[in-house]
Design a protein around this motif. Structure first.
Motif, short mmCIF file in Angstrom:
data_model
loop_
_atom_site.label_atom_id
_atom_site.label_comp_id
_atom_site.label_asym_id
_atom_site.label_seq_id
_atom_site.Cartn_x
_atom_site.Cartn_y
_atom_site.Cartn_z
N GLN A 1 -3.55 9.73 -4.23
CA GLN A 1 -4.58 8.67 -4.34
C GLN A 1 -4.00 7.44 -5.04
N MET A 2 -3.27 7.68 -6.13
CA MET A 2 -2.70 6.54 -6.85
C MET A 2 -1.68 5.79 -5.99
N LEU A 3 -0.87 6.58 -5.25
CA LEU A 3 0.13 5.94 -4.40
C LEU A 3 -0.51 5.03 -3.35
N VAL A 4 -1.54 5.55 -2.70
CA VAL A 4 -2.19 4.76 -1.64
C VAL A 4 -2.87 3.54 -2.25
N LEU A 5 -3.48 3.70 -3.40
CA LEU A 5 -4.12 2.55 -4.05
C LEU A 5 -3.07 1.50 -4.44
N TYR A 6 -1.91 1.96 -4.88
CA TYR A 6 -0.83 1.04 -5.24
C TYR A 6 -0.35 0.27 -3.99
N ILE A 7 -0.16 1.04 -2.92
CA ILE A 7 0.30 0.44 -1.65
C ILE A 7 -0.72 -0.59 -1.15
N LEU A 8 -1.99 -0.25 -1.26
CA LEU A 8 -3.05 -1.18 -0.84
C LEU A 8 -3.02 -2.45 -1.72
N SER A 9 -2.80 -2.27 -3.02
CA SER A 9 -2.73 -3.44 -3.93
C SER A 9 -1.61 -4.38 -3.51
N ILE A 10 -0.46 -3.78 -3.21
CA ILE A 10 0.71 -4.59 -2.86
C ILE A 10 0.47 -5.32 -1.54
N LYS A 11 -0.12 -4.60 -0.58
CA LYS A 11 -0.37 -5.21 0.72
C LYS A 11 -1.32 -6.41 0.58
N ILE A 12 -2.43 -6.19 -0.12
CA ILE A 12 -3.42 -7.27 -0.25
C ILE A 12 -2.81 -8.44 -1.02
N SER A 13 -2.09 -8.15 -2.08
CA SER A 13 -1.57 -9.26 -2.91
C SER A 13 -0.54 -10.10 -2.12
N PHE A 14 0.27 -9.44 -1.28
CA PHE A 14 1.23 -10.21 -0.48
C PHE A 14 0.50 -11.03 0.59
N ASP A 15 -0.45 -10.38 1.26
CA ASP A 15 -1.20 -11.08 2.31
C ASP A 15 -1.98 -12.26 1.73
N GLN A 16 -2.43 -12.12 0.51
CA GLN A 16 -3.18 -13.22 -0.13
C GLN A 16 -2.24 -14.25 -0.79
N LYS A 17 -0.95 -13.98 -0.67
CA LYS A 17 0.09 -14.83 -1.25
C LYS A 17 -0.03 -14.94 -2.78
N SER A 18 -0.53 -13.90 -3.40
CA SER A 18 -0.57 -13.94 -4.86
C SER A 18 0.69 -13.33 -5.47
N ILE A 19 1.52 -12.70 -4.64
CA ILE A 19 2.88 -12.38 -5.10
C ILE A 19 3.87 -12.94 -4.05
N SER A 20 5.06 -13.28 -4.51
CA SER A 20 6.04 -13.87 -3.60
C SER A 20 6.67 -12.78 -2.72
N LYS A 21 7.36 -13.23 -1.66
CA LYS A 21 8.04 -12.28 -0.77
C LYS A 21 9.08 -11.47 -1.56
N LYS A 22 9.72 -12.15 -2.52
CA LYS A 22 10.77 -11.49 -3.30
C LYS A 22 10.17 -10.32 -4.12
N ILE A 23 9.07 -10.60 -4.76
CA ILE A 23 8.43 -9.54 -5.57
C ILE A 23 7.91 -8.42 -4.65
N TYR A 24 7.31 -8.83 -3.54
CA TYR A 24 6.79 -7.85 -2.57
C TYR A 24 7.91 -6.90 -2.13
N GLN A 25 9.05 -7.49 -1.78
CA GLN A 25 10.14 -6.63 -1.27
C GLN A 25 10.77 -5.79 -2.38
N SER A 26 10.76 -6.32 -3.61
CA SER A 26 11.33 -5.49 -4.69
C SER A 26 10.41 -4.30 -4.95
N LYS A 27 9.11 -4.49 -4.76
CA LYS A 27 8.17 -3.37 -4.98
C LYS A 27 8.35 -2.33 -3.87
N ILE A 28 8.60 -2.79 -2.67
CA ILE A 28 8.84 -1.85 -1.56
C ILE A 28 10.13 -1.07 -1.82
#
Ligand code: GLU
Length: 444
Positions: free
Chosen positions: A404-431
């Motif tokens: 559950q935590m993993l999926v919620l984390y993944i959802l957070s990262i997806k939404i934040s990147f799509d909303q451009k509230s994190i940069s591509k660099k941060i998004y990819q480092s999280k992946i």
């Protein structure tokens, strides 16, 4: 939560009911009971404590009958005791129940005025007396429709009848109920796990439905009595073969399965070649989402508590969390630009399901994070994100909590990147970190 089993067959059923109850003990274990029908008499055996106590009592009695119901209880009304253990009987019927009858006090007064005498402190006993009362003037089908109409709250029910030796009834609202199809016999069960040693063919009752089981036939009905057809599902080999293996406890086994949960979940959601998160079927424009509400009970609620930090840190949304049993009874101000996320391992948690239905009724955007993809919550939500952790039997959640935590984390990262509230660099480092987690998580 508690567990229900019912078998109608041409062979004796009590030992198989006991075996299935053992599999349902993860749902409740303060008391247990069984009732079978023999020559027009309903024989009950009940005990305080676990199923092995019931099994010992049964060994002395040689309980016959080729039609019967069983129950493991987790008390909501009345202390755990032999008298409060299910099944509960009235003159003509015996009932097992999972859930809560919210208007039981009013119904009890009504029935007492009519002369019915109550033996237990449970809410369930009103169902037994109500069925007996309606049966005096109505057909079986009309009785069930009328009784279900009278009940407020949640239930999965199994009912057998003193004068009807060729059938049993199942019904559901809020609590889960599956039926199984066997060779010249049929079954009721709180989950497919309880039925898997007898069949791999099952159907799930949807909310408000009831069914009449005979040895060679199952009829399904909507709450108004309209007959319906049901899809029959084949359980996969993995579901059928789930056992403890070399482990003493399911919990121990499931703790050691956590690296697999991490791998399976990350494999499903992370595209390692393109360094991106795959939630292809996300049905909304992320920029239109201004807030998110995470809803769950127990363990699932705790995974939401953790996810609040991620969502607040990475996205632009207002984040709140709610215990489903509070959410469903509050006067919630629904917002069109809000995403409502429902977290539940089984996908059948009654309060979480009721909260989802409230959101659906108000035409809100809904997402389910569940383990069981054919569950009621998964079937009703707009978007389903499975946690891919396989069956979890241990009462204290381990691998499902992680999933559950993993999926919620993944959802957070997806939404934040799509909303451009994190940069591509941060998004990819999280992946990259997720992939690292996947490759470094190993069996201890
Ligand atoms: N409300 C019923 C009782 O207290 C059923 C409990 C349950 O579903 O756990 O006996």
């Amino acid at each position: 939560m508690c567990g229900i089993i019912g078998i109608i067959s041409t062979k004796e059923v009590s030992s198989r009911i006991i075996n299935s109850l053992k599999k349902l003990e993860y749902r409740g274990y303060d008391s247990a009971g069984i009732a079978t029908l023999v020559d027009g008499n309903i024989n009950e055996v009940k005990c305080e404590g676990r199923v092995d106590v019931l099994e010992k009592d049964l060994a002395k009695l040689n309980l016959k009958g080729d039609l019967g119901i069983g129950h493991v209880r987790w008390a909501t009304h009345g202390k755990p005791s032999k008298v409060n253990a299910h099944p509960h009987s009235s003159e003509k019927v015996s009932v097992v129940h999972n859930g809560i009858i919210e208007n039981s006090t009013i119904l009890k007064k009504f029935l007492e005025k009519k002369g019915y005498v109550f033996k237990s402190q449970t809410d369930t006993e009103v169902i037994a007396h109500l069925v007996t009362d309606y049966l005096k003037k109505n057909s079986l089908r009309d009785t069930i429709i009328k009784v279900l109409n009278k009940l407020h709250g949640s239930f999965a029910l199994g009912i057998i009848f003193k004068d009807l030796n060729d059938l049993m009834v199942g019904a559901r609202r809020g609590s889960p109920l599956a039926v199984g199809y066997g060779p010249n016999e049929n079954y009721l069960g709180s989950d497919s796990y309880a039925l898997k040693s007898m069949t791999n063919k099952i159907s799930y009752l949807d909310d408000g439905e009831f069914c009449i089981l005979k040895k060679d036939q199952i009829e399904f009905f909507q709450s108004n009595g309209k007959q319906i057809n049901k899809e029959v599902m084949n359980l996969s080999k993995e579901e059928i073969n789930y056992d403890k293996g070399d482990y003493k406890y399911f919990m121990e086994k499931e703790i050691e399965e956590q690296p697999t949960t991490i791998n399976d979940c990350i494999n499903e959601y992370v595209d390692k070649f393109n360094n991106q998160i795959n939630i292809y079927n996300f049905p909304w424009k992320t920029n239109s989402l201004k807030s998110i509400v995470l809803i769950g009970c127990g363990t699932a609620y705790h995974s939401c508590l953790v996810a609040k930090y991620w969502l607040e840190q990475y996205t632009n949304m207002d984040v709140s969390i709610d215990i489903a049993s509070e959410f469903r009874y509050r006067k919630v101000r629904f917002k069109r630009d809000c995403l409502y996320v429902f977290v539940s391992q089984s996908g059948e948690t009654a309060d979480t399901f009721a909260a989802l239905q409230l959101c659906k009724k108000n035409k809100m955007k809904t997402c389910a994070i569940v383990n069981v993809v054919e569950s009621s919550i998964a079937r009703d939500a707009d978007l389903v994100l499975p946690i891919y952790c396989g069956q979890e039997i241990g009462v204290a959640s381990t691998k499902a909590f992680l999933g559950q935590m993993l999926v919620l984390y993944i959802l957070s990262i997806k939404i934040s990147f799509d909303q451009k509230s994190i940069s591509k660099k941060i998004y990819q480092s999280k992946i990259k970190n997720l992939l690292l987690l996947s490759s470094s998580a190993k069996k201890p």
